[in-house]
Motif scaffolding. Structure first.
Motif, PDB file in Angstrom:
ATOM      1  N   THR A   1     -10.786  -4.460 -10.562  1.00 48.09           N
ATOM      2  CA  THR A   1     -10.221  -5.665 -11.167  1.00 48.09           C
ATOM      3  C   THR A   1      -9.074  -6.183 -10.302  1.00 48.09           C
ATOM      4  OG1 THR A   1      -8.901  -4.173 -12.504  1.00 48.09           O
ATOM      5  CG2 THR A   1     -10.827  -5.117 -13.566  1.00 48.09           C
ATOM      6  N   PRO A   2      -8.721  -7.465 -10.453  1.00 50.33           N
ATOM      7  CA  PRO A   2      -7.620  -8.011  -9.659  1.00 50.33           C
ATOM      8  C   PRO A   2      -6.354  -7.183  -9.877  1.00 50.33           C
ATOM      9  CG  PRO A   2      -8.782  -9.781 -10.782  1.00 50.33           C
ATOM     10  CD  PRO A   2      -9.361  -8.498 -11.294  1.00 50.33           C
ATOM     11  N   GLY A   3      -5.673  -6.886  -8.796  1.00 49.13           N
ATOM     12  CA  GLY A   3      -4.410  -6.159  -8.909  1.00 49.13           C
ATOM     13  C   GLY A   3      -4.504  -4.654  -8.696  1.00 49.13           C
ATOM     14  N   VAL A   4      -5.718  -4.091  -8.649  1.00 49.06           N
ATOM     15  CA  VAL A   4      -5.808  -2.630  -8.443  1.00 49.06           C
ATOM     16  C   VAL A   4      -5.480  -2.238  -7.002  1.00 49.06           C
ATOM     17  CG1 VAL A   4      -7.498  -2.219 -10.277  1.00 49.06           C
ATOM     18  CG2 VAL A   4      -8.284  -2.518  -7.943  1.00 49.06           C
ATOM     19  N   GLY A   5      -5.562  -3.218  -6.114  1.00 50.41           N
ATOM     20  CA  GLY A   5      -5.197  -2.924  -4.726  1.00 50.41           C
ATOM     21  C   GLY A   5      -6.369  -2.992  -3.754  1.00 50.41           C
ATOM     22  N   LYS A   6      -7.368  -3.792  -4.060  1.00 51.06           N
ATOM     23  CA  LYS A   6      -8.541  -3.879  -3.174  1.00 51.06           C
ATOM     24  C   LYS A   6      -8.163  -4.340  -1.771  1.00 51.06           C
ATOM     25  CE  LYS A   6     -10.829  -6.602  -5.848  1.00 51.06           C
ATOM     26  NZ  LYS A   6      -9.778  -6.541  -6.892  1.00 51.06           N
ATOM     27  N   SER A   7      -7.391  -5.429  -1.700  1.00 49.25           N
ATOM     28  CA  SER A   7      -7.104  -5.932  -0.351  1.00 49.25           C
ATOM     29  C   SER A   7      -6.184  -4.977   0.407  1.00 49.25           C
ATOM     30  CB  SER A   7      -6.524  -7.343  -0.381  1.00 49.25           C
ATOM     31  OG  SER A   7      -5.675  -7.517  -1.458  1.00 49.25           O
ATOM     32  N   THR A   8      -5.246  -4.362  -0.309  1.00 50.30           N
ATOM     33  CA  THR A   8      -4.369  -3.380   0.347  1.00 50.30           C
ATOM     34  C   THR A   8      -5.212  -2.207   0.848  1.00 50.30           C
ATOM     35  OG1 THR A   8      -2.713  -4.004  -1.303  1.00 50.30           O
ATOM     36  CG2 THR A   8      -2.218  -2.082   0.064  1.00 50.30           C
TER      37      THR A   8
ATOM     38  N   ARG B   1      -4.904 -11.981   3.005  1.00 49.93           N
ATOM     39  CA  ARG B   1      -4.603 -10.772   2.258  1.00 49.93           C
ATOM     40  C   ARG B   1      -4.719  -9.531   3.149  1.00 49.93           C
ATOM     41  NH1 ARG B   1      -7.745  -9.500  -2.641  1.00 49.93           N
ATOM     42  NH2 ARG B   1      -9.455  -9.619  -1.186  1.00 49.93           N
TER      43      ARG B   1
ATOM     44  N   ASN C   1      -6.185   4.423  -7.167  1.00 46.97           N
ATOM     45  CA  ASN C   1      -5.217   3.956  -6.172  1.00 46.97           C
ATOM     46  C   ASN C   1      -3.789   4.031  -6.733  1.00 46.97           C
ATOM     47  OD1 ASN C   1      -4.397   2.791  -3.708  1.00 46.97           O
ATOM     48  ND2 ASN C   1      -4.493   0.719  -4.579  1.00 46.97           N
ATOM     49  N   LYS C   2      -2.848   3.794  -5.898  1.00 50.20           N
ATOM     50  CA  LYS C   2      -1.416   3.776  -6.250  1.00 50.20           C
ATOM     51  C   LYS C   2      -0.904   5.159  -6.661  1.00 50.20           C
ATOM     52  CE  LYS C   2      -1.885  -1.044  -7.710  1.00 50.20           C
ATOM     53  NZ  LYS C   2      -1.380  -2.170  -8.460  1.00 50.20           N
TER      54      LYS C   2
ATOM     55  N   ASP D   1       1.238   7.167  -5.818  1.00 46.53           N
ATOM     56  CA  ASP D   1       2.468   7.342  -5.047  1.00 46.53           C
ATOM     57  C   ASP D   1       3.676   7.091  -5.954  1.00 46.53           C
ATOM     58  OD1 ASP D   1       2.770   4.425  -5.200  1.00 46.53           O
ATOM     59  OD2 ASP D   1       1.313   4.303  -3.572  1.00 46.53           O
TER      60      ASP D   1
ATOM     61  N   SER E   1      -3.523   6.423  -1.988  1.00 47.95           N
ATOM     62  CA  SER E   1      -2.477   5.409  -2.008  1.00 47.95           C
ATOM     63  C   SER E   1      -2.753   4.493  -0.828  1.00 47.95           C
ATOM     64  CB  SER E   1      -1.086   6.022  -1.881  1.00 47.95           C
ATOM     65  OG  SER E   1      -0.164   4.980  -1.585  1.00 47.95           O
ATOM     66  N   ALA E   2      -3.251   3.307  -1.140  1.00 46.26           N
ATOM     67  CA  ALA E   2      -3.571   2.352  -0.075  1.00 46.26           C
ATOM     68  C   ALA E   2      -2.290   1.953   0.644  1.00 46.26           C
ATOM     69  CB  ALA E   2      -4.265   1.126  -0.668  1.00 46.26           C
ATOM     70  N   MET E   3      -1.231   1.843  -0.151  1.00 51.13           N
ATOM     71  CA  MET E   3       0.030   1.386   0.399  1.00 51.13           C
ATOM     72  C   MET E   3       0.646   2.437   1.334  1.00 51.13           C
ATOM     73  SD  MET E   3       3.102   0.029  -1.878  1.00 51.13           S
ATOM     74  CE  MET E   3       3.028  -1.714  -2.086  1.00 51.13           C
TER      75      MET E   3
HETATM   76  P1  GDP Z   1      -6.336  -6.782  -5.359  1.00 50.77           P
HETATM   77  O1  GDP Z   1      -6.100  -7.937  -6.273  1.00 50.77           O
HETATM   78  O2  GDP Z   1      -7.225  -5.769  -5.986  1.00 50.77           O
HETATM   79  O3  GDP Z   1      -6.805  -7.185  -3.996  1.00 50.77           O
HETATM   80  O4  GDP Z   1      -4.908  -6.045  -5.190  1.00 50.77           O
HETATM   81  P2  GDP Z   1      -3.831  -6.139  -4.024  1.00 50.77           P
HETATM   82  O5  GDP Z   1      -4.249  -5.375  -2.848  1.00 50.77           O
HETATM   83  O6  GDP Z   1      -3.465  -7.564  -3.820  1.00 50.77           O
HETATM   84  O7  GDP Z   1      -2.630  -5.352  -4.685  1.00 50.77           O
HETATM   85  C1  GDP Z   1      -2.050  -5.731  -5.932  1.00 50.77           C
HETATM   86  C2  GDP Z   1      -0.640  -5.182  -6.014  1.00 50.77           C
HETATM   87  O8  GDP Z   1      -0.661  -3.751  -6.020  1.00 50.77           O
HETATM   88  C3  GDP Z   1       0.211  -5.585  -4.827  1.00 50.77           C
HETATM   89  O9  GDP Z   1       1.513  -5.867  -5.285  1.00 50.77           O
HETATM   90  C4  GDP Z   1       0.211  -4.355  -3.945  1.00 50.77           C
HETATM   91  O10 GDP Z   1       1.375  -4.242  -3.173  1.00 50.77           O
HETATM   92  C5  GDP Z   1       0.140  -3.242  -4.976  1.00 50.77           C
HETATM   93  N1  GDP Z   1      -0.522  -2.046  -4.407  1.00 50.77           N
HETATM   94  C6  GDP Z   1      -1.697  -1.996  -3.745  1.00 50.77           C
HETATM   95  N2  GDP Z   1      -1.955  -0.729  -3.342  1.00 50.77           N
HETATM   96  C7  GDP Z   1      -0.930   0.026  -3.769  1.00 50.77           C
HETATM   97  C8  GDP Z   1      -0.625   1.423  -3.664  1.00 50.77           C
HETATM   98  O11 GDP Z   1      -1.338   2.225  -3.072  1.00 50.77           O
HETATM   99  N3  GDP Z   1       0.543   1.832  -4.267  1.00 50.77           N
HETATM  100  C9  GDP Z   1       1.363   0.991  -4.917  1.00 50.77           C
HETATM  101  N4  GDP Z   1       2.454   1.501  -5.466  1.00 50.77           N
HETATM  102  N5  GDP Z   1       1.118  -0.329  -5.019  1.00 50.77           N
HETATM  103  C10 GDP Z   1      -0.009  -0.805  -4.461  1.00 50.77           C
END
Ligand code: GDP
Length: 324
Positions: free
Chosen positions: A58-65, A103, A196-197, A199, A237-239
């Protein structure tokens, strides 16, 4: 450039030819469609095989990261990575959200990566065909990994799973102790769930979520195409770029096992059959959308309503009269 030249250049790794081919594939102009079909015929003999990884979240889970970190890790290993998106909602929202280069800044500048946003199309059927053909073109162009991203709107997860060798579900740590509103259907098509996340402050919640999903996956019926331990849930942790290598190891191990046991090719054969049937269905539906067909439909409907013809006979005549 004629189709033979484009085809040769794609196989030789020419990126402009690749972009051009995808533009052709995405076009709805009749002559472009014909050229695209011809191109797909030419490329089918290229006999290169990428690992096609479908990914949903879903949006916000961190796909692009995740794609940015994971993709960069792969290109650093010398692999070539293509990123495509299937986003049926993009036509409605007026722009494509997925696969957006802004992104994935680092990856989009990487010479070993190729990123293409979702084509804007109103029908999932149209998006599906274009994405599937784009996957095949990237494969012919020699990419080692093709990532296909979706947000899971409507049937888009099924569509992506039907063009992937592996399906990854990306989740975020849950607040409570309940499973997130993940549809059962997607649990059944997922090969690996990545929480994800994992961390900082979110680590304990990620651990809980991962344990919950690992438990839920164990309750699913065993699938013949899975070695012991699959489907599985793991934390990343993608980040912080943690757990990505381990995730890649699991993916390649699964692919290896499926290749050795005949499931890899069997799945692609099944997918080819599936897409053939979908194309026939979509083609028939398109024939109903021509102005003549619409008029005939209205005509028959009126006569059916009047009682001058039965619905069965009217439908039969209508179907017999359908032309391309
Ligand atoms: P998408 O909508 O699924 O593509 O999600 P994004 O990649 O844009 O990430 C959504 C938010 O989650 C952003 O603010 C990212 O910085 C944050 N985020 C993504 N990956 C991680 C992670 O591994 N750890 C943490 N703490 N935040 C993350």
């Amino acid at each position: 450039m004629d189709i033979d030249t484009i085809s040769e250049k794609i196989v030789a790794g020419d990126r402009r030819a690749l972009s051009r081919a995808i533009t052709l594939i995405e076009s709805s102009r009749k002559d472009h469609r014909e050229q695209a079909a011809l191109l797909m015929e030419r490329l089918k003999g290229a006999e290169r095989q990428a690992i096609r990884i479908g990914m949903s979240g879903t949006p916000g889970v961190g796909k692009s990261t995740f794609i940015e970190s994971f993709g960069t890790m792969l290109t650093a290993q010398g692999l070539r990575v293509a990123v495509l998106a299937v986003d049926p909602s993009s036509a409605r929202s007026g722009g494509s959200i997925l696969g957006d280069k802004t992104r994935m800044e680092q990856l989009s500048r990487d010479p070993n990566a190729f990123i293409r946003p979702s084509p804007a199309q109103s029908h999932l059927g149209g998006v599906a065909r274009r994405s599937r053909e784009a996957v095949a073109v990237c494969e012919a162009a020699g990419f080692d990994v093709v990532l296909i991203e979706t947000v899971g709107v409507g049937q888009s997860e099924t569509v992506v799973a039907e063009m992937s060798d592996l399906f990854i579900l990306l989740l975020a740590p849950a607040g409570g102790d309940e499973l997130q509103g993940v549809k059962r259907g997607i649990m059944e098509i997922a090969d690996i769930i990545l929480v994800n996340k994992a961390d900082g402050d979110l680590k304990p919640a990620a651990t809980r979520t991962c344990t919950d999903y690992a438990g839920a996956l164990r309750l699913l019926r065993k699938r013949p195409q899975d070695p012991a331990g699959f489907p599985k849930a793991m934390m990343v942790s993608a980040m912080q770029q943690e757990g990505l290598e381990k995730a890649w190891e699991e993916m390649t191990a699964l692919v290896e096992w499926r290749r050795e046991n005949g499931f890899f090719d069997a799945r692609r054969e099944e997918q080819a059959r599936y897409w053939f049937e979908q194309e026939v269905r979509n083609g028939l539906l398109a024939r109903l959308e021509t102005p003549q067909a619409r008029e005939a439909m209205q005509d028959y409907a009126a006569r059916v309503a009047e009682g001058t013809i039965t619905p069965t006979v009217a439908a039969q005549e209508m179907l017999d009269g359908l032309k391309g």
